[in-house]
Design a protein around this motif. Sequence first.
Motif, short mmCIF file in Angstrom:
data_model
loop_
_atom_site.label_atom_id
_atom_site.label_comp_id
_atom_site.label_asym_id
_atom_site.label_seq_id
_atom_site.Cartn_x
_atom_site.Cartn_y
_atom_site.Cartn_z
N ASP A 1 0.80 -1.21 0.00
CA ASP A 1 0.00 0.00 0.00
C ASP A 1 0.84 1.27 0.00
O ASP A 1 0.31 2.38 0.06
N ALA A 2 2.18 1.12 -0.06
CA ALA A 2 3.04 2.29 -0.15
C ALA A 2 2.86 2.96 -1.52
O ALA A 2 2.54 2.31 -2.51
N GLU A 3 3.10 4.26 -1.54
CA GLU A 3 2.99 5.00 -2.81
C GLU A 3 4.01 4.49 -3.82
O GLU A 3 3.70 4.32 -5.00
N HIS A 4 5.24 4.22 -3.34
CA HIS A 4 6.28 3.70 -4.22
C HIS A 4 7.34 3.02 -3.37
O HIS A 4 7.71 3.52 -2.31
N LEU A 5 7.84 1.87 -3.84
CA LEU A 5 8.91 1.15 -3.17
C LEU A 5 10.15 1.17 -4.06
O LEU A 5 10.09 0.86 -5.24
N VAL A 6 11.27 1.54 -3.44
CA VAL A 6 12.56 1.44 -4.11
C VAL A 6 13.26 0.23 -3.51
O VAL A 6 13.62 0.23 -2.32
N ASP B 1 5.30 1.78 -12.09
CA ASP B 1 4.79 3.00 -11.46
C ASP B 1 4.82 2.91 -9.94
O ASP B 1 4.77 3.93 -9.27
N ARG B 2 4.92 1.69 -9.42
CA ARG B 2 4.84 1.51 -7.97
C ARG B 2 6.11 0.95 -7.36
O ARG B 2 6.28 0.98 -6.14
N GLU B 3 7.01 0.42 -8.18
CA GLU B 3 8.26 -0.14 -7.67
C GLU B 3 9.42 0.17 -8.61
O GLU B 3 9.25 0.19 -9.83
N THR B 4 10.58 0.39 -7.99
CA THR B 4 11.82 0.56 -8.74
C THR B 4 12.86 -0.37 -8.16
O THR B 4 13.03 -0.42 -6.93
#
Length: 274
Positions: free
Chosen positions: A27-32, A46-49
């Motif tokens: 549910d995080a905005e984005h995960l690196v 769009d949600r993970e890098t």
Amino acid sequence: MDSQLGRVAVTGAAGQVGRTVREGLGDAEHLVLIDRSPLPEPADADRETAVEADITDVEAMVKAFEGADAVVHLAAIADEAAMPDLLRANVEGALAVLEAARRASVRRVVLASSNRVTGNYPIHHHVFPDEPPRPDGFYGVTKVAAEALGQLYADTYGMQVVALRIGSLEEQPTETRHLATWLSPRDCVGFVKAALTADNVNFVAAYAVSANARRFWDLTAGENELGYRPVDDAAVYSGEFPDDDPFWHGGPQGGAFAGPEALAPHLPGGGTQE
């Protein structure tokens, strides 16, 4: 801190804890997702890098942390090893991550510490996080140092640091000791989310362990400082293990991780004695 998870960088994302945290922070905005081993390409860019880098490379970490609201630092050698290797991965690595977070203006850092910073307390002793460390090996010593670095960065630079002393993360207990030390995947995610979102944090050290009836460690720091109360209990699996297991007869909380035999292979000079 905002209860909504923003951009979160996770080191050691390919490891056991990292995989659990990655799934739980959906549910995080984005995960690196950072690891020195190659990571699979994210299904949703769009949600993970995914970032392939060594945590001791400060410049690479600064770049990976840019724009992050928080860092979850899980990368480490997670078992006993020779001290030079442990120092580089667990101490120099923690320092590099904290320094990179500072340079990238990341205020909240969650450090994966370990229950083994107190593994030489006897099993009958109920340990509070503010008691003196009694590590059960070189690995535990490096986690004591990592916690000290977290305290240093909190005091010196005003960073918000949470050191989670992680228990035995397994789907279910696989040995007698786990009746005390088990950390369920659900509680693992619960502790990490709480550590990321708790308000009024300077430096907090808390045991991340499930609500096991036979646990050694006090949970009030997690409850009072982070607002998380674990929900699982290894007692539901107690019938799978003998009541008279020698582990309960006394000795250190680290069990087989503690003692001369566990340390001997990693002593300088191979542990030989003239």
